[in-house]
Scaffold this motif. Structure first.
Motif, PDB file in Angstrom:
ATOM      1  N   ALA A 121       5.378  -4.754   0.308  1.00 34.02           N
ATOM      2  CA  ALA A 121       4.116  -4.849  -0.435  1.00 34.02           C
ATOM      3  C   ALA A 121       4.384  -4.986  -1.932  1.00 34.02           C
ATOM      4  O   ALA A 121       3.716  -5.766  -2.623  1.00 34.02           O
ATOM      5  CB  ALA A 121       3.250  -3.626  -0.155  1.00 34.02           C
TER       6      ALA A 121
ATOM      7  N   THR B 133       1.286  -6.737  -3.614  1.00 35.99           N
ATOM      8  CA  THR B 133       0.103  -6.168  -2.958  1.00 35.99           C
ATOM      9  C   THR B 133       0.144  -4.640  -2.970  1.00 35.99           C
ATOM     10  O   THR B 133      -0.508  -3.999  -2.152  1.00 35.99           O
ATOM     11  CB  THR B 133      -0.023  -6.678  -1.508  1.00 35.99           C
ATOM     12  OG1 THR B 133       1.182  -6.394  -0.787  1.00 35.99           O
ATOM     13  CG2 THR B 133      -0.283  -8.168  -1.475  1.00 35.99           C
ATOM     14  N   LEU B 134       0.913  -4.085  -3.907  1.00 35.24           N
ATOM     15  CA  LEU B 134       1.008  -2.633  -4.043  1.00 35.24           C
ATOM     16  C   LEU B 134       0.337  -2.180  -5.337  1.00 35.24           C
ATOM     17  O   LEU B 134       0.665  -1.136  -5.883  1.00 35.24           O
ATOM     18  CB  LEU B 134       2.479  -2.196  -3.999  1.00 35.24           C
ATOM     19  CG  LEU B 134       2.775  -0.748  -3.566  1.00 35.24           C
ATOM     20  CD1 LEU B 134       2.266  -0.482  -2.147  1.00 35.24           C
ATOM     21  CD2 LEU B 134       4.277  -0.464  -3.629  1.00 35.24           C
TER      22      LEU B 134
ATOM     23  N   PRO C  64       0.630   1.393   2.172  1.00 39.23           N
ATOM     24  CA  PRO C  64       0.641   0.541   0.976  1.00 39.23           C
ATOM     25  C   PRO C  64      -0.728   0.417   0.322  1.00 39.23           C
ATOM     26  O   PRO C  64      -0.828   0.354  -0.919  1.00 39.23           O
ATOM     27  CB  PRO C  64       1.120  -0.816   1.524  1.00 39.23           C
ATOM     28  CG  PRO C  64       1.928  -0.468   2.725  1.00 39.23           C
ATOM     29  CD  PRO C  64       1.199   0.699   3.338  1.00 39.23           C
TER      30      PRO C  64
ATOM     31  N   SER D 173      -1.500   1.523  -3.520  1.00 40.66           N
ATOM     32  CA  SER D 173      -2.087   0.569  -4.460  1.00 40.66           C
ATOM     33  C   SER D 173      -3.287   1.170  -5.180  1.00 40.66           C
ATOM     34  O   SER D 173      -3.527   0.872  -6.353  1.00 40.66           O
ATOM     35  CB  SER D 173      -2.484  -0.723  -3.743  1.00 40.66           C
ATOM     36  OG  SER D 173      -3.683  -0.573  -2.992  1.00 40.66           O
TER      37      SER D 173
END
Length: 211
Positions: free
Chosen positions: A23, A28-29, A182, A186
């Motif tokens: 991620a 995408t984190l 994840p 985030s």
């Protein structure tokens, strides 16, 4: 804006560690990066994963220290050197002492394979199946001094179908873990998580599937 740094504590295979790293690599984190792996088992597969991904690892043998507090003080020094913002437990098989819990209160999370407060502790999947519940799932929670008792951040439920085995249900649970963890990290990286007492509020994020 400075990079949001996380340290992942793991003791085994490292599937959640891998999901977090992937991620981070695909952005995408929430902008977070894994600054350090902490592992208490030098031969654990997660250590090899970290090496392959180029992620620094702090690996130690607990038996080399006089106490848990002794090696945790070393860990804290390393975390502070790297300016770690969040500790993420991902299959770390040791209870933490106040050395870490107090220092990182509100910045220390864990993932558990049940819908807490049901089935805390070891073998949560086996406990759920033995009890005969029709619904279980995954919980991400803050870590406090108790056993899986910290404030809950997010949960996702999974139906237990007739004839479910521990192996098949564990596979479903672990799949959800690799998606949910994840996502929650985030939220932290983007400053969406607020903790007041036991109440956790997540703002500016779509949380409908994780309550």
């Amino acid at each position: 804006m400075s990079t949001f740094r996380i340290a992942v504590f793991a003791s085994g295979e490292g599937s959640n560690f891998q999901a977090l790293a992937e991620a981070a690599n695909t952005d995408t984190l929430g902008g977070a990066k894994i600054a350090l792996l902490v592992c208490d088992k030098p031969s654990a597969p997660v250590v090899r994963r970290a090496e392959q991904l180029g992620i620094p690892a702090y690996v130690f043998k607990p038996k080399d220290y006089d106490s848990r507090e002794a090696y945790e003080r070393e860990i804290v020094m390393r975390l502070e050197e790297l300016q770690v913002d969040l500790i993420v437990l991902a299959g770390y098989m040791r209870l933490l002492t106040p050395v870490i819990v107090h220092q990182y209160r509100g910045r220390l999370i864990n993932i558990h394979p049940s819908l807490l407060p049901a089935f805390p502790g070891k073998d949560a999947i086996g406990q759920a199946l033995a009890y005969g519940v029709k619904l279980s799932g995954v919980t991400v929670h803050f870590v406090d001094e108790g056993m899986d008792t910290g404030p809950i951040i997010a949960q996702r439920a999974i139906d237990i179908v007739s004839g479910e085995t521990a192996e098949s249900f564990a596979q479903a649970v672990h799949g959800i873990e690799r998606e949910l963890y994840p996502t929650v990290v985030s939220w932290f990286a983007q400053g969406f998580v607020r903790l007041e007492g036991r109440e956790v509020t997540v703002t500016q994020a779509d949380t409908k599937d994780y309550r």
